[in-house]
Design an enzyme around this catalytic site. Sequence first.
Site, short mmCIF file in Angstrom:
data_model
loop_
_atom_site.label_atom_id
_atom_site.label_comp_id
_atom_site.label_asym_id
_atom_site.label_seq_id
_atom_site.Cartn_x
_atom_site.Cartn_y
_atom_site.Cartn_z
N HIS A 161 0.83 -0.97 0.23
CA HIS A 161 0.27 -0.12 0.04
C HIS A 161 0.58 0.62 -0.21
O HIS A 161 1.92 1.73 1.15
CB HIS A 161 -0.95 0.26 1.28
CG HIS A 161 -2.32 0.74 1.17
ND1 HIS A 161 -1.73 2.38 1.21
CD2 HIS A 161 -3.16 0.70 1.18
CE1 HIS A 161 -2.76 2.43 0.92
NE2 HIS A 161 -3.94 1.91 0.53
N LYS A 593 -16.19 1.44 -7.01
CA LYS A 593 -16.03 2.52 -8.14
C LYS A 593 -16.62 2.58 -9.49
O LYS A 593 -17.18 3.46 -9.91
CB LYS A 593 -13.86 2.34 -8.92
CG LYS A 593 -13.45 3.32 -9.37
CD LYS A 593 -12.39 3.27 -9.81
CE LYS A 593 -12.19 2.29 -9.94
NZ LYS A 593 -11.55 1.44 -11.08
#
Length: 934
Positions: A161, A593
């Site tokens: 990440h 999304k």
Amino acid sequence: MVEFSDAILEPIGAVQRTRVGREATEPMRADIRLLGTILGDTLREQNGDEVFDLVERVRVESFRVRRSEIDRADMARMFSGLDIHLAIPIIRAFSHFALLANVAEDIHRERRRHIHLDAGEPLRDSSLAATYAKLDLAKLDSATVADALTGAVVSPVITAHPTETRRRTVFVTQRRITELMRLHAEGHTETADGRSIERELRRQILTLWQTALIRLARLQISDEIDVGLRYYSAALFHVIPQVNSEVRNALRARWPDAELLSGPILQPGSWIGGDRDGNPNVTADVVRRATGSAAYTVVAHYLAELTHLEQELSMSARLITVTPELATLAASCQDAACADEPYRRALRVIRGRLSSTAAHILDQQPPNQLGLGLPPYSTPAELCADLDTIEASLCTHGAALLADDRLALLREGVGVFGFHLCGLDMRQNSDVHEEVVAELLAWAGMHQDYSSLPEDQRVKLLVAELGNRRPLVGDRAQLSDLARGELAVLAAAAHAVELYGSAAVPNYIISMCQSVSDVLEVAILLKETGLLDASGSQPYCPVGISPLFETIDDLHNGAAILHAMLELPLYRTLVAARGNWQEVMLGYSDSNKDGGYLAANWAVYRAELALVDVARKTGIRLRLFHGRGGTVGRGGGPSYQAILAQPPGAVNGSLRLTEQGEVIAAKYAEPQIARRNLESLVAATLESTLLDVEGLGDAAESAYAILDEVAGLARRSYAELVNTPGFVDYFQASTPVSEIGSLNIGNRPTSRKPTTSIADLRAIPWVLAWSQSRVMLPGWYGTGSAFQQWVAAGPESESQRVEMLHDLYQRWPFFRSVLSNMAQVLAKSDLGLAARYAELVVDEALRRRVFDKIADEHRRTIAIHKLITGHDDLLADNPALARSVFNRFPYLEPLNHLQVELLRRYRSGHDDEMVQRGILLTMNGLASALRNSG
């Protein structure tokens, strides 16, 4: 009519003050004051009175903003034109404070937990003790439990990440501060060696202040690999074996006639170094580095533990009698120094054999080796057998107590970590597989235009090839760079399986899987590199193939694809060869999304129901892998509640889930916290598998129908926003998404393809950008409109429909989890600060058009949450988080204002190194403070 007036709406940017008892939180506030005072003293000593006074003024003004005593514009003016050399220490001060506040909160959670336990209060949900109590009440029979827990696995999978980039030095220093604060919380004033705790805190915070929080160079995958491995020595090496052993013993004590948990239930995994989807930096060398580093880490741990055991097990043959098996094991060591110490000699033999193993499988050799010229262990099971010999012998002469500590944990650890440490998943996009397989088929003369074939002909061709043992191409084939690279990666994976065992690379995940041929193409590539052979009666397939369904449409079609896969006799033999297990991965990020928060969550739930039905009808065992991010917008939220929110049959004793970003450090950097989080994963898995936790009964279908309607409305509302003309331009201007891509944040491109389309943008930068700008849009948008429209649609009255939703909230863990997670996001959002980011949009008409939609929906969503739950406060059901959010908001304020100021400078051409560094520091500071920003 249900009233959605402003009277029940929180004003944009308002602090939602929570009703939290000051007495309970005073120790935490005292810890924060102590750490803040030391940080302030350090700042004054290191940077002088001018900087200290400026930071203190900013802090005071931040509190005044939160109390609505001054306007935000006043604070913005403080930073307008501020010298970058003054801005940087302000950012660093508030970023460091966020780190220290995290420490204080974690310590306080431990403190409150012990207080509740000591007071004899009811066991806390998510603890294993509470789960065992529930299982005892259920009075389950042994056969039911044994069947449900066959092959039980709970696998947290660590992934890379961009915001979890703290350097090892910062990580170690923060751990030391945590240890000191734990001693302080226990009432100590000195460390074990007599040093003042406060003085040591000052030393560590000084070290922290003089250490760079972030790297200047772009993060490399090798750095990410090291970051992922650090959590094993920090906590996981000790906690995972402890939990595995305790769970097995507890279950076998309750059902002694059932053979439960023959293997470890907790089995960690990793994507770091194996995830190639959209990341060309993951090469064959990286796969070798990832698997080799993991193997080195675990073998080094074993050697160190064996060395400690040699020091501890000093029993003399003059005083005890060992078993013949132990005597035989010890006989291979002729060291005169421990001639009458059989356990030391036996342990030296084990260390000698493990040293030979290290020489055979590792490129870099760890410390604590012993060169005795003994044969290496061929499998971890051989090492376990020798450790079992020591344990059995200790028990024969009254020394079982000595076998129950370090030796038991080492034995348990070898059982789960093997020589591989953690399973490294491979992942790549289905489009890449198709392109490479088409090239291989063309080179082999099997078909010159595979990509033009319809699906049924693709499947027929691929099945025929899988039934043939010969490879499609040889070493002399002239292939494209793409094909050579993909085959090289899989060859490296095959080498890892050969060296470290099949658990080293357990799964191959297919991103954007949309057909059966997408699955079979991976099988072809595995076959080409020796990782699959389906030509004989005993198929060889150490690597499982896991389709990943990501978009809402793909989630809808996933069950049909799984059924078609299992209808193929050849593929069914591969599943049978893997114990009849088939893993399917579900994507929360891209579905969000694609369709927004509520539609994505419901699409995943519906997909699970359908996949479970296919598994039941076809007789296979289904393991679901949840691709959850740190944020609610990417499937995040409390793991215990998330697992209990799964539909009936979806857990089935086994699940995997990704752990990402700041969430990894928050969960696994400290042994006590790691244990609590791992316990919650196992507890929820056991409850979801063995108990009826859905709570809907005969009302399930009507509840599903309601969510079908509401999710459709939410998807439509979300689509209206993202399809607004100019929305992409607004997003890029009003968030730091462009800077996430252009500055040194992570090693992965922000988009899968070089476009400006939201569809091609990776989920992490999409969510991270909205989090940084405090909109948190992926965690709530569309939900308010959807419920408002459904309530107004009839045929029941609006008040009746609200009551129906309230009833679902009370009864249904899934629905409660969806609303609770959304509330957490809304509580951390701040539309007042988001308006500051919107000012970065030059086109005023576009700014108003998009921001007004976002602000209206934000108000609407808070209002509907209040109506459904009956709670005035968003975090009424989570007082600990309420405290956390309330306490840290004033310290987030300056980081957001400074980020906006520096983004404005950077985009206007002031792109010197200090401005770039300031932006990076604000991103990391906000990520640390929010704790689940991406």
